[in-house]
Design an enzyme around this catalytic site. Structure first.
Site, PDB file in Angstrom:
ATOM      1  N   TRP A  79      22.018 -51.404 -30.583  1.00 46.06           N
ATOM      2  CA  TRP A  79      23.120 -50.606 -30.041  1.00 46.06           C
ATOM      3  C   TRP A  79      24.119 -50.288 -31.142  1.00 46.06           C
ATOM      4  O   TRP A  79      24.606 -51.205 -31.822  1.00 46.06           O
ATOM      5  CB  TRP A  79      23.814 -51.341 -28.887  1.00 46.06           C
ATOM      6  CG  TRP A  79      22.990 -51.293 -27.631  1.00 46.06           C
ATOM      7  CD1 TRP A  79      21.788 -51.902 -27.431  1.00 46.06           C
ATOM      8  CD2 TRP A  79      23.263 -50.572 -26.425  1.00 46.06           C
ATOM      9  NE1 TRP A  79      21.300 -51.604 -26.178  1.00 46.06           N
ATOM     10  CE2 TRP A  79      22.181 -50.795 -25.538  1.00 46.06           C
ATOM     11  CE3 TRP A  79      24.329 -49.748 -26.003  1.00 46.06           C
ATOM     12  CZ2 TRP A  79      22.138 -50.224 -24.251  1.00 46.06           C
ATOM     13  CZ3 TRP A  79      24.274 -49.201 -24.725  1.00 46.06           C
ATOM     14  CH2 TRP A  79      23.185 -49.435 -23.865  1.00 46.06           C
ATOM     15  N   HIS A 203      20.524 -42.004 -14.345  1.00 49.40           N
ATOM     16  CA  HIS A 203      19.425 -42.542 -13.544  1.00 49.40           C
ATOM     17  C   HIS A 203      19.415 -41.867 -12.174  1.00 49.40           C
ATOM     18  O   HIS A 203      20.313 -41.074 -11.863  1.00 49.40           O
ATOM     19  CB  HIS A 203      19.553 -44.067 -13.425  1.00 49.40           C
ATOM     20  CG  HIS A 203      20.797 -44.522 -12.723  1.00 49.40           C
ATOM     21  ND1 HIS A 203      20.846 -44.756 -11.375  1.00 49.40           N
ATOM     22  CD2 HIS A 203      22.049 -44.762 -13.180  1.00 49.40           C
ATOM     23  CE1 HIS A 203      22.070 -45.145 -11.040  1.00 49.40           C
ATOM     24  NE2 HIS A 203      22.822 -45.155 -12.118  1.00 49.40           N
ATOM     25  N   ASN A 242      20.193 -50.073 -16.871  1.00 46.45           N
ATOM     26  CA  ASN A 242      20.293 -50.098 -15.405  1.00 46.45           C
ATOM     27  C   ASN A 242      19.137 -50.874 -14.766  1.00 46.45           C
ATOM     28  O   ASN A 242      18.336 -51.476 -15.474  1.00 46.45           O
ATOM     29  CB  ASN A 242      20.378 -48.656 -14.882  1.00 46.45           C
ATOM     30  CG  ASN A 242      21.215 -48.592 -13.616  1.00 46.45           C
ATOM     31  OD1 ASN A 242      20.815 -49.046 -12.559  1.00 46.45           O
ATOM     32  ND2 ASN A 242      22.407 -48.032 -13.748  1.00 46.45           N
ATOM     33  N   TRP A 306      26.599 -51.641 -11.739  1.00 49.09           N
ATOM     34  CA  TRP A 306      25.932 -51.681 -13.052  1.00 49.09           C
ATOM     35  C   TRP A 306      26.189 -52.979 -13.806  1.00 49.09           C
ATOM     36  O   TRP A 306      25.616 -53.206 -14.861  1.00 49.09           O
ATOM     37  CB  TRP A 306      26.431 -50.521 -13.921  1.00 49.09           C
ATOM     38  CG  TRP A 306      27.938 -50.443 -14.037  1.00 49.09           C
ATOM     39  CD1 TRP A 306      28.762 -49.691 -13.240  1.00 49.09           C
ATOM     40  CD2 TRP A 306      28.797 -51.153 -14.944  1.00 49.09           C
ATOM     41  NE1 TRP A 306      30.082 -49.896 -13.601  1.00 49.09           N
ATOM     42  CE2 TRP A 306      30.131 -50.777 -14.652  1.00 49.09           C
ATOM     43  CE3 TRP A 306      28.565 -52.055 -15.981  1.00 49.09           C
ATOM     44  CZ2 TRP A 306      31.233 -51.294 -15.353  1.00 49.09           C
ATOM     45  CZ3 TRP A 306      29.666 -52.564 -16.681  1.00 49.09           C
ATOM     46  CH2 TRP A 306      30.980 -52.185 -16.361  1.00 49.09           C
ATOM     47  N   LYS A 335      18.357 -52.241 -23.122  1.00 49.11           N
ATOM     48  CA  LYS A 335      19.340 -53.322 -22.976  1.00 49.11           C
ATOM     49  C   LYS A 335      18.736 -54.643 -23.434  1.00 49.11           C
ATOM     50  O   LYS A 335      17.568 -54.930 -23.170  1.00 49.11           O
ATOM     51  CB  LYS A 335      19.747 -53.427 -21.496  1.00 49.11           C
ATOM     52  CG  LYS A 335      20.661 -54.577 -21.149  1.00 49.11           C
ATOM     53  CD  LYS A 335      22.086 -54.385 -21.635  1.00 49.11           C
ATOM     54  CE  LYS A 335      22.898 -55.669 -21.441  1.00 49.11           C
ATOM     55  NZ  LYS A 335      24.325 -55.489 -21.842  1.00 49.11           N
ATOM     56  N   ASP A 341      27.270 -57.471 -19.627  1.00 52.59           N
ATOM     57  CA  ASP A 341      27.766 -56.093 -19.476  1.00 52.59           C
ATOM     58  C   ASP A 341      29.292 -56.053 -19.455  1.00 52.59           C
ATOM     59  O   ASP A 341      29.888 -54.995 -19.659  1.00 52.59           O
ATOM     60  CB  ASP A 341      27.269 -55.490 -18.155  1.00 52.59           C
ATOM     61  CG  ASP A 341      25.761 -55.359 -18.101  1.00 52.59           C
ATOM     62  OD1 ASP A 341      25.151 -54.993 -19.116  1.00 52.59           O
ATOM     63  OD2 ASP A 341      25.182 -55.625 -17.015  1.00 52.59           O
TER      64      ASP A 341
END
Ligand SMILES: *[C@@H]1O[C@H](CO)[C@@H](O)[C@H](O)[C@H]1NC(C)=O
Ligand SMILES: *[C@@H]1O[C@H](CO)[C@@H](O)[C@H](O)[C@H]1NC(C)=O
Ligand SMILES: *[C@@H]1O[C@H](CO)[C@@H](O)[C@H](O)[C@H]1NC(C)=O
Ligand SMILES: *[C@@H]1O[C@H](CO)[C@@H](O)[C@H](O)[C@H]1NC(C)=O
Length: 392
Positions: A79, A203, A242, A306, A335, A341
């Site tokens: 990331w 999504h 997700n 999420w 992810k 998160d």
């Protein structure tokens, strides 16, 4: 022949190490008319592997401990969402470290304000974005021409823009133009032979709504055309970070009282439906899907949720085989499962109410930090199950 002059020495010093550095793999030229994942498998994220290896010995159950070790080898994206992350990518993949049959995954997320209705919304200036994110990333990719890269471009803003199109809020107009300008700069600049680009398309639960499919496709088309229709764009990335299912039917939220106007009940349907709209507006629409945490379904309270969903499990391991849909290139792990998160601590300045919802795992540390218990839950609830040798 001219003798070596002193002015040439600095030049030679510069060239020799570079030439030496990429001798290991021949230059990569990815043909984005093909599914590049058929020949290249996702490279692991060395930082995530270290976290996983450190987590293993803390697990009580010996079978679960063995399962954890399997995860250390799985391919996972890097990331790029803050300045220090970029240096980390360089250290991890620079100097021909990556084997020739691998592809390095990068999620580019330099646009900071991604929710235009949030009081914390702020604009990410194009100049900052270029200087801090895109130009350094493009430099790293350019310096490693023997390494293949797959870049997911800017997860987050698209869904927020589309959902708020009729809000008339100035901040939402700002997000729209920031996203378009910044992401267009990104795909124009990263349009290098060793890169395949996927525009993040949210999504099924956001862009998949009937009223959003066409608008989502038009936003992506505007950005793609503004960038000059770069050749290395292969299509879209879905379900990034997700929890949606690939093919569950009826889907987790297909219950009519929950989403009467959404027929994109799973990501396979979503890719097919959005793909049709993208074809109409001339945007490439092959897809990769994040399956890192979609192994267990039915735990979310609302489709929008999420943050650190309680009950989640690792999903299908990265592969380009057996997806059963021509438009779908590969399942990937974007992810890094086990990395939080967001914090569940309401007193934290970065607290987001989604991380305090009934379906969010608590306690959870700040975004980006390791959550041992969450990682163990993902291992236990993994589908397909993580296979281990029970022999010894
Ligand atoms: C890319 O792949 C397509 C489809 O297989 C092929 O027709 C085309 O010639 C390839 N392009 C290059 C530059 O190899
Ligand atoms: C995979 O590699 C083989 C052998 O080098 C090649 O013929 C084929 O075109 C490649 N496929 C893709 C999708 O790149
Ligand atoms: C965006 O912010 C608003 C206001 O705080 C909030 O109600 C909404 O749920 C947020 N959206 C997301 C996707 O986080
Ligand atoms: C960047 O993100 C990583 C984790 O994703 C975090 O450990 C680090 O502290 C962050 N650095 C800055 C400068 O925000």
């Amino acid at each position: 022949m001219k003798p070596l002059t002193t002015t040439m020495i600095p030049f030679l010093l510069l060239v020799i190490p570079i030439v030496g550095a990429f001798a290991a793999c021949p230059p990569v030229s990815l043909n984005t008319s093909t599914n590049v994942w058929k020949n290249l498998s996702l490279y692991h994220n060395v930082y995530y592997s270290e976290q996983v290896l450190a987590a293993g010995p803390k697990i009580q159950d010996p079978v679960l401990q063995k399962k954890a070790l399997q995860i250390a080898d799985v391919g996972v994206f890097y990331w790029v969402n803050n300045v220090s992350n970029i240096q980390a990518v360089e250290s991890a993949v620079g100097n021909s470290k990556v084997p020739c049959d691998r592809i390095v995954g990068v999620v580019l997320q330099g646009i900071e304000g991604r929710n235009c209705t949030s009081p914390r919304f702020k604009v990410t200036a194009v100049e900052t974005y270029k200087r801090e994110f895109v130009d350094p990333l493009s430099k790293i990719i350019g310096q490693n021409p023997g390494t293949a890269f797959a870049v997911i471009v800017e997860p987050g803003p698209l869904g927020n823009i589309v959902v708020n199109l009729d809000s008339n809020l100035p901040s939402c107009a700002e997000l729209r133009s920031t996203y378009r300008g910044n992401a267009a700069y990104a795909i124009r600049t990263l349009n290098l032979p060793n890169v395949v680009l996927y525009l993040d398309a949210g999504h099924g639960g956001t862009i998949g709504l009937d009223k959003h499919l066409k608008l989502g496709a038009e936003e992506l088309a505007a950005l793609y055309k503004l960038a000059g229709s770069p050749s290395q764009v292969r299509g879209i990335a879905v379900n990034t970070a997700n929890y949606n299912s690939w093919d569950l039917s009826p889907g987790e939220f297909s219950n009519p009282w929950k989403k009467p106007e959404n027929f994109a009940i799973n990501e396979q349907r979503f890719i097919t439906m959005l793909g049709k709209e993208l074809a109409k507006v001339g945007v490439p629409h092959h897809a990769i899907m994040d399956t890192s945490r979609n192994g267990a379904q039915g735990w979310r309270y609302e489709w929008e949720d999420w943050c650190n969903i309680y009950g989640a499990g690792f999903g299908r391991r990265p592969t380009a085989e057996g997806l059963g849909l021509e438009l779908a290139d590969a399942f990937v792990w974007a992810k890094a499962g086990g990395v939080s998160d967001g914090t569940s601590d309401e007193s934290s300045p970065s607290y987001d109410p989604f991380c305090g919802k009934v379906d969010a795992f608590k306690p959870s540390p700040e975004a980006g930090e390791w959550n041992q218990e969450y990682f163990e839950m993902l291992l236990e609830n993994a589908r397909p199950e993580i296979e281990v040798d029970h022999g010894n």
